[in-house]
Design a protein around this motif. Structure first.
Motif, PDB file in Angstrom:
ATOM      1  N   LEU A 168       0.840  -1.167  -0.049  1.00  0.00           N
ATOM      2  CA  LEU A 168      -0.081  -0.145  -0.152  1.00  0.00           C
ATOM      3  C   LEU A 168       0.773   1.085  -0.104  1.00  0.00           C
ATOM      4  CD1 LEU A 168      -1.838  -2.256   1.388  1.00  0.00           C
ATOM      5  CD2 LEU A 168      -3.453  -0.252   2.165  1.00  0.00           C
ATOM      6  N   GLN A 169       2.124   1.176   0.833  1.00  0.00           N
ATOM      7  CA  GLN A 169       2.826   2.127   0.998  1.00  0.00           C
ATOM      8  C   GLN A 169       3.317   2.638  -0.299  1.00  0.00           C
ATOM      9  OE1 GLN A 169       3.368   2.936   4.632  1.00  0.00           O
ATOM     10  NE2 GLN A 169       4.099   4.895   3.847  1.00  0.00           N
ATOM     11  N   ARG A 170       3.891   1.920  -1.040  1.00  0.00           N
ATOM     12  CA  ARG A 170       4.579   1.951  -2.262  1.00  0.00           C
ATOM     13  C   ARG A 170       3.792   2.807  -3.262  1.00  0.00           C
ATOM     14  NH1 ARG A 170       6.606  -0.668  -6.966  1.00  0.00           N
ATOM     15  NH2 ARG A 170       5.399  -2.505  -6.249  1.00  0.00           N
ATOM     16  N   HIS A 171       2.577   2.605  -3.298  1.00  0.00           N
ATOM     17  CA  HIS A 171       1.325   2.908  -4.224  1.00  0.00           C
ATOM     18  C   HIS A 171       0.639   4.253  -3.756  1.00  0.00           C
ATOM     19  CE1 HIS A 171       2.298   0.149  -7.021  1.00  0.00           C
ATOM     20  NE2 HIS A 171       2.526  -0.791  -6.214  1.00  0.00           N
ATOM     21  N   GLY A 172       1.133   4.601  -2.505  1.00  0.00           N
ATOM     22  CA  GLY A 172       0.335   5.651  -2.067  1.00  0.00           C
ATOM     23  C   GLY A 172      -1.083   5.751  -1.462  1.00  0.00           C
ATOM     24  N   ILE A 173      -1.409   4.563  -1.068  1.00  0.00           N
ATOM     25  CA  ILE A 173      -2.603   4.150  -0.492  1.00  0.00           C
ATOM     26  C   ILE A 173      -2.794   4.259   0.719  1.00  0.00           C
ATOM     27  CG2 ILE A 173      -4.315   2.243  -0.656  1.00  0.00           C
ATOM     28  CD1 ILE A 173      -2.686   1.208  -3.058  1.00  0.00           C
ATOM     29  N   ARG A 174      -3.949   5.158   1.136  1.00  0.00           N
ATOM     30  CA  ARG A 174      -3.924   5.409   2.266  1.00  0.00           C
ATOM     31  C   ARG A 174      -4.952   4.399   3.053  1.00  0.00           C
ATOM     32  NH1 ARG A 174      -6.216  11.502   2.258  1.00  0.00           N
ATOM     33  NH2 ARG A 174      -4.270  12.330   2.439  1.00  0.00           N
ATOM     34  N   LYS A 175      -6.219   3.994   2.360  1.00  0.00           N
ATOM     35  CA  LYS A 175      -7.225   3.078   3.039  1.00  0.00           C
ATOM     36  C   LYS A 175      -7.745   2.512   1.992  1.00  0.00           C
ATOM     37  CE  LYS A 175      -8.767   4.591   7.612  1.00  0.00           C
ATOM     38  NZ  LYS A 175      -9.746   5.145   8.372  1.00  0.00           N
ATOM     39  N   ILE A 176      -8.458   1.328   2.509  1.00  0.00           N
ATOM     40  CA  ILE A 176      -9.337   0.666   1.643  1.00  0.00           C
ATOM     41  C   ILE A 176     -10.923   0.812   2.207  1.00  0.00           C
ATOM     42  CG2 ILE A 176     -10.189  -1.778   1.067  1.00  0.00           C
ATOM     43  CD1 ILE A 176      -7.352  -2.509   0.510  1.00  0.00           C
ATOM     44  N   LEU A 177     -11.770   1.569   1.534  1.00  0.00           N
ATOM     45  CA  LEU A 177     -13.123   1.557   1.917  1.00  0.00           C
ATOM     46  C   LEU A 177     -13.939   0.580   1.543  1.00  0.00           C
ATOM     47  CD1 LEU A 177     -13.222   5.509   1.246  1.00  0.00           C
ATOM     48  CD2 LEU A 177     -12.640   4.272   3.295  1.00  0.00           C
ATOM     49  N   LEU A 178     -14.378  -0.424   2.568  1.00  0.00           N
ATOM     50  CA  LEU A 178     -15.149  -1.436   2.177  1.00  0.00           C
ATOM     51  C   LEU A 178     -16.536  -1.283   2.579  1.00  0.00           C
ATOM     52  CD1 LEU A 178     -14.471  -4.854   1.639  1.00  0.00           C
ATOM     53  CD2 LEU A 178     -14.467  -5.173   4.085  1.00  0.00           C
ATOM     54  N   THR A 179     -17.386  -1.370   1.397  1.00  0.00           N
ATOM     55  CA  THR A 179     -18.857  -0.924   1.546  1.00  0.00           C
ATOM     56  C   THR A 179     -19.630  -2.112   2.098  1.00  0.00           C
ATOM     57  OG1 THR A 179     -19.241  -1.175  -0.877  1.00  0.00           O
ATOM     58  CG2 THR A 179     -18.809   1.041  -0.113  1.00  0.00           C
ATOM     59  N   ALA A 180     -20.624  -1.978   2.896  1.00  0.00           N
ATOM     60  CA  ALA A 180     -21.629  -2.876   3.149  1.00  0.00           C
ATOM     61  C   ALA A 180     -22.949  -2.440   2.987  1.00  0.00           C
ATOM     62  CB  ALA A 180     -21.297  -2.999   4.882  1.00  0.00           C
ATOM     63  N   SER A 181     -23.768  -3.411   2.663  1.00  0.00           N
ATOM     64  CA  SER A 181     -25.278  -2.837   2.415  1.00  0.00           C
ATOM     65  C   SER A 181     -25.892  -2.736   3.936  1.00  0.00           C
ATOM     66  CB  SER A 181     -26.017  -3.831   2.067  1.00  0.00           C
ATOM     67  OG  SER A 181     -26.239  -4.878   2.780  1.00  0.00           O
ATOM     68  N   GLY A 182     -25.553  -3.297   5.102  1.00  0.00           N
ATOM     69  CA  GLY A 182     -26.045  -3.376   6.109  1.00  0.00           C
ATOM     70  C   GLY A 182     -27.133  -4.435   6.327  1.00  0.00           C
ATOM     71  N   GLY A 183     -27.595  -5.066   5.330  1.00  0.00           N
ATOM     72  CA  GLY A 183     -28.274  -6.370   5.236  1.00  0.00           C
ATOM     73  C   GLY A 183     -29.913  -5.938   5.601  1.00  0.00           C
ATOM     74  N   PRO A 184     -30.513  -7.155   5.868  1.00  0.00           N
ATOM     75  CA  PRO A 184     -32.006  -6.567   5.995  1.00  0.00           C
ATOM     76  C   PRO A 184     -32.254  -6.061   7.155  1.00  0.00           C
ATOM     77  CG  PRO A 184     -31.551  -9.085   6.312  1.00  0.00           C
ATOM     78  CD  PRO A 184     -30.330  -8.413   5.780  1.00  0.00           C
ATOM     79  N   PHE A 185     -31.480  -5.971   8.321  1.00  0.00           N
ATOM     80  CA  PHE A 185     -31.869  -5.471   9.697  1.00  0.00           C
ATOM     81  C   PHE A 185     -31.211  -4.305  10.063  1.00  0.00           C
ATOM     82  CE2 PHE A 185     -32.090 -10.364  10.284  1.00  0.00           C
ATOM     83  CZ  PHE A 185     -33.426 -10.612   9.890  1.00  0.00           C
ATOM     84  N   LEU A 186     -30.737  -3.515   9.124  1.00  0.00           N
ATOM     85  CA  LEU A 186     -29.992  -2.304   9.283  1.00  0.00           C
ATOM     86  C   LEU A 186     -30.980  -1.312  10.023  1.00  0.00           C
ATOM     87  CD1 LEU A 186     -27.583  -0.496   8.766  1.00  0.00           C
ATOM     88  CD2 LEU A 186     -28.763   0.083   6.577  1.00  0.00           C
ATOM     89  N   GLU A 187     -32.363  -1.251   9.759  1.00  0.00           N
ATOM     90  CA  GLU A 187     -33.057  -0.185  10.455  1.00  0.00           C
ATOM     91  C   GLU A 187     -33.905  -0.797  11.845  1.00  0.00           C
ATOM     92  OE1 GLU A 187     -32.662   2.382   9.326  1.00  0.00           O
ATOM     93  OE2 GLU A 187     -31.601   2.115   7.186  1.00  0.00           O
ATOM     94  N   ARG A 188     -33.279  -1.890  12.005  1.00  0.00           N
ATOM     95  CA  ARG A 188     -34.252  -2.520  13.434  1.00  0.00           C
ATOM     96  C   ARG A 188     -33.625  -2.344  14.542  1.00  0.00           C
ATOM     97  NH1 ARG A 188     -37.606  -7.625  12.257  1.00  0.00           N
ATOM     98  NH2 ARG A 188     -37.746  -7.617  14.540  1.00  0.00           N
ATOM     99  N   ALA A 189     -34.382  -2.027  15.769  1.00  0.00           N
ATOM    100  CA  ALA A 189     -33.742  -1.825  16.885  1.00  0.00           C
ATOM    101  C   ALA A 189     -33.065  -3.052  17.579  1.00  0.00           C
ATOM    102  CB  ALA A 189     -34.888  -1.388  17.775  1.00  0.00           C
ATOM    103  N   ILE A 190     -32.068  -3.249  18.145  1.00  0.00           N
ATOM    104  CA  ILE A 190     -31.388  -4.254  18.531  1.00  0.00           C
ATOM    105  C   ILE A 190     -32.211  -5.061  19.329  1.00  0.00           C
ATOM    106  CG2 ILE A 190     -29.350  -5.460  19.676  1.00  0.00           C
ATOM    107  CD1 ILE A 190     -28.082  -2.648  19.763  1.00  0.00           C
ATOM    108  N   GLU A 191     -33.009  -4.834  20.302  1.00  0.00           N
ATOM    109  CA  GLU A 191     -33.999  -5.541  20.950  1.00  0.00           C
ATOM    110  C   GLU A 191     -34.851  -6.327  20.384  1.00  0.00           C
ATOM    111  OE1 GLU A 191     -32.538  -2.161  21.445  1.00  0.00           O
ATOM    112  OE2 GLU A 191     -34.867  -1.690  21.674  1.00  0.00           O
ATOM    113  N   THR A 192     -35.453  -5.894  19.095  1.00  0.00           N
ATOM    114  CA  THR A 192     -36.229  -6.656  18.406  1.00  0.00           C
ATOM    115  C   THR A 192     -35.743  -7.997  17.483  1.00  0.00           C
ATOM    116  OG1 THR A 192     -35.985  -5.301  16.241  1.00  0.00           O
ATOM    117  CG2 THR A 192     -37.407  -4.681  17.912  1.00  0.00           C
ATOM    118  N   LEU A 193     -34.226  -8.054  17.394  1.00  0.00           N
ATOM    119  CA  LEU A 193     -33.562  -8.960  16.702  1.00  0.00           C
ATOM    120  C   LEU A 193     -33.986 -10.208  17.201  1.00  0.00           C
ATOM    121  CD1 LEU A 193     -30.262  -7.297  15.514  1.00  0.00           C
ATOM    122  CD2 LEU A 193     -32.591  -7.616  14.244  1.00  0.00           C
ATOM    123  N   ASP A 194     -34.314 -10.534  18.473  1.00  0.00           N
ATOM    124  CA  ASP A 194     -34.448 -11.738  19.085  1.00  0.00           C
ATOM    125  C   ASP A 194     -35.636 -12.706  18.205  1.00  0.00           C
ATOM    126  OD1 ASP A 194     -32.885 -12.342  21.056  1.00  0.00           O
ATOM    127  OD2 ASP A 194     -33.816 -10.917  22.543  1.00  0.00           O
TER     128      ASP A 194
END
Ligand code: NDP
Ligand code: MG
Length: 390
Positions: A168-194
Motif C-alpha cells: 500500500l505504502q509504495r502506491h500511495g494508498i491510504r485506506k481501503i473503504l469496504l462498503t456494506a449494505s447493512g443487510g435486512p436488519f439495518l433499520e431494526r432496533a437491537i432488542e427486536t432482533l431476538d
C-alpha cells in the motif's frame, strides 16, 4: 480456450458463472462441475455444459448421477468425495478454478488449486479467512494467480494500480473503504432482533445469494470475513480497512489515495460483473449485466457501522488482531451457529454470543499446515455444538 472447473456449480455463484461462460463458448470450456447433494441439478448442468468430470458428495449420489448421465449419452467421468474435489481443482487439463463451495468444505480443494498453480477465482472467502498466510504462501510458491470474486474485493482490485504487489505504502494508498449494505436488519432496533426468522434473515434487500452468506450479511459477519479477506488479499492492516455502510449497494468498494483521490467501482448488484471481470482479466467481456442508471438511483448514502448492533463485525476485527488460528476458530463457530439458526435451534442474537464463547474458551494457536487448521476447525465445531445444547 480456458478450461474451467467450477467447485460448487449448483450454488448461486456457480450458476452465475455458468451464465457468463455460456455467453462466450469460443473463450471457455468446462472441465469439471462439482456439487454436494443436488444431483439432479448437477445432471442438468452436465447435459448442458458437457464437462469431462463431475463430482458429488458421496458414493450413492455418484451412482445416481452416473446412471443419469449414461442414459443421456454423456461420457462425463463421475466421482465423489473430498479427494475428487481436489482432483477437479488440480488436474493438468484445467486452467482456471472457480472456488464457489460455501464454507470450510471448500478449503482443501481451493488450497490444492493454489499449490497446483492454477488461476483461482475466489468466491469462497471462508477458505482464505481460515488459511490466511498458508494460502498466500501457496500462491506465491506456485505462481498461481488469485482474482477476487467477492464484489467488494473485486471492486478494490479494479481500483488498485495494475502492478499492485500488496504494498500500500509504495502506491500511495491510504485506506481501503469496504462498503456494506447493512443487510435486512439495518433499520431494526437491537432488542427486536431476538424474534427474527430465518426467512427474514435470508431476504437480502439487494443481493440474491446462498442461505449461509445471506445470514452472514444479516449479522454482518459477512463484512467481518471480508475485512480479513481484504487483509490477506491486499496486504492491508486492520487500521487500513474501513467499513462504510452504503445501503444502496451501488458502489462496491473504494480505494483512498494519499493525494486525496478516492477511486470507486460502481455497478448493479449482480455477481456476473465480478465473475466476468475476473474470467477475462485484463480484457473486458459481456456479463449480461445492464449498466447502472444513475438518474434512476438518484442518491447514494453512507454511514458508520454500529458495533453494538453488529457484534460479529467486532469479533472479526478481534480475530484478525489475535492472529494464528483465531479466524479459523471464529469461522467454524459461525458456520455452526448459522446452521443452528437456520434450523430454528437458536435465535438470531445467539449467533454472535456463541462465536464469542468459543473464541473465549479456545485460545488461538499457531498454524503451520492444513492439518493444524483442520484440527482447529474441528475443535471449534465440537465446542460450538456442545454449547448449543448446554
Ligand atoms: P450456495 O449455498 O448457493 O452454493 C454452495 C455450493 O457449494 C453448492 O454447489 C453446494 O452443493 C456446494 N457445497 C455445499 N456444501 C458442500 C460440501 N460440504 N462439499 C462440497 N460442496 C459443497 O452458496 P453461494 O453460491 O451463495 O456462495 C458460495 C461461496 O461464495 C461462499 O463462500 C460465499 O461466501 C461466496 N460468495 C457468494 C456470493 C453470492 O452472491 N452468492 C457473493 C460473494 C461471495 P449443493 O448445491 O449440491 O448443496
Ligand atoms: Mg461481498
Amino acid at each position: 480456450m480456458q478450461a474451467i472447473t467450477i467447485l460448487g456449480a449448483t450454488g448461486s455463484i456457480g450458476l452465475s458463472t455458468l451464465d457468463v461462460l455460456a455467453r462466450h463458448p469460443e473463450r471457455y470450456s468446462v472441465y469439471a462441475l462439482t456439487a454436494h447433494s443436488k444431483v439432479e441439478e448437477l445432471a442438468q448442468l452436465c447435459i448442458r455444459f458437457r464437462p469431462k468430470l463431475a463430482v458429488v458428495g458421496n458414493a450413492e449420489a455418484a451412482a445416481v448421477l452416473a446412471q443419469r448421465l449414461r442414459t443421456a449419452g454423456l461420457t462425463t467421468e463421475v466421482s465423489y468425495g473430498p479427494q475428487a474435489l481436489c482432483t477437479a481443482a488440480t488436474d493438468a487439463a484445467c486452467d482456471t478454478v472457480m472456488a464457489a463451495i460455501v464454507g470450510a468444505a471448500g478449503l482443501a480443494p481451493t488450497l490444492a488449486a493454489a499449490r497446483a498453480g492454477k488461476k483461482i477465482l475466489l468466491a469462497n472467502k471462508e477458505a482464505l479467512v481460515m488459511s490466511g498466510q498458508l494460502f498466500m504462501d501457496a500462491i506465491a510458491a506456485s505462481g498461481a494467480s488469485l482474482l477476487p470474486i467477492d464484489s467488494e474485493h473485486n471492486a478494490i482490485f479494479q481500483c488498485l494500480p495494475p502492478d499492485y504487489g500488496r504494498d500500500l505504502q509504495r502506491h500511495g494508498i491510504r485506506k481501503i473503504l469496504l462498503t456494506a449494505s447493512g443487510g435486512p436488519f439495518l433499520e431494526r432496533a437491537i432488542e427486536t432482533l431476538d424474534t427474527v426468522t430465518p426467512e427474514q434473515a435470508v431476504a437480502h434487500p439487494k443481493w440474491s445469494m446462498g442461505r449461509k452468506i445471506s445470514v452472514d450479511s444479516a449479522t454482518m459477519m459477512n463484512k467481518g470475513l471480508e475485512v480479513i479477506e481484504a487483509h490477506w488479499l491486499f496486504g492491508a492492516t486492520s487500521e487500513q480497512i474501513e467499513v462504510v455502510i452504503h445501503p444502496q449497494s451501488v458502489i462496491h468498494s473504494m480505494v483512498s489515495y494519499a493525494d486525496g483521490s478516492v477511486l470507486a467501482q460502481l455497478g448493479n448488484p449482480d455477481m456476473r460483473t465480478p465473475i466476468a471481470q475476473a474470467l477475462a482479466y485484463p480484457e473486458r467481456i459481456d456479463s449480461g449485466v445492464a449498466p447502472i442508471d444513475l438518474i434512476q438511483i438518484g442518491q447514494l448514502s453512507f454511514r458508520q457501522p454500529d458495533m453494538l448492533q453488529f457484534p460479529c463485525l467486532q469479533l472479526a476485527y478481534d480475530a484478525l488482531a489475535a492472529g494464528g488460528s483465531a479466524a479459523a476458530l471464529m469461522n467454524a463457530a459461525n458456520e455452526i451457529a448459522v446452521e443452528a439458526f437456520l434450523e430454528r435451534q437458536i435465535g438470531f442474537r445467539r449467533i454472535p454470543q456463541l462465536i464469542a464463547e468459543v473464541l473465549h474458551r479456545l485460545p488461538a494457536d499457531a498454524v503451520h499446515n492444513l492439518d493444524d487448521l483442520l484440527e482447529q476447525d474441528r475443535r471449534a465445531r465440537e465446542l460450538a455444538r456442545a454449547l448449543l445444547v448446554a
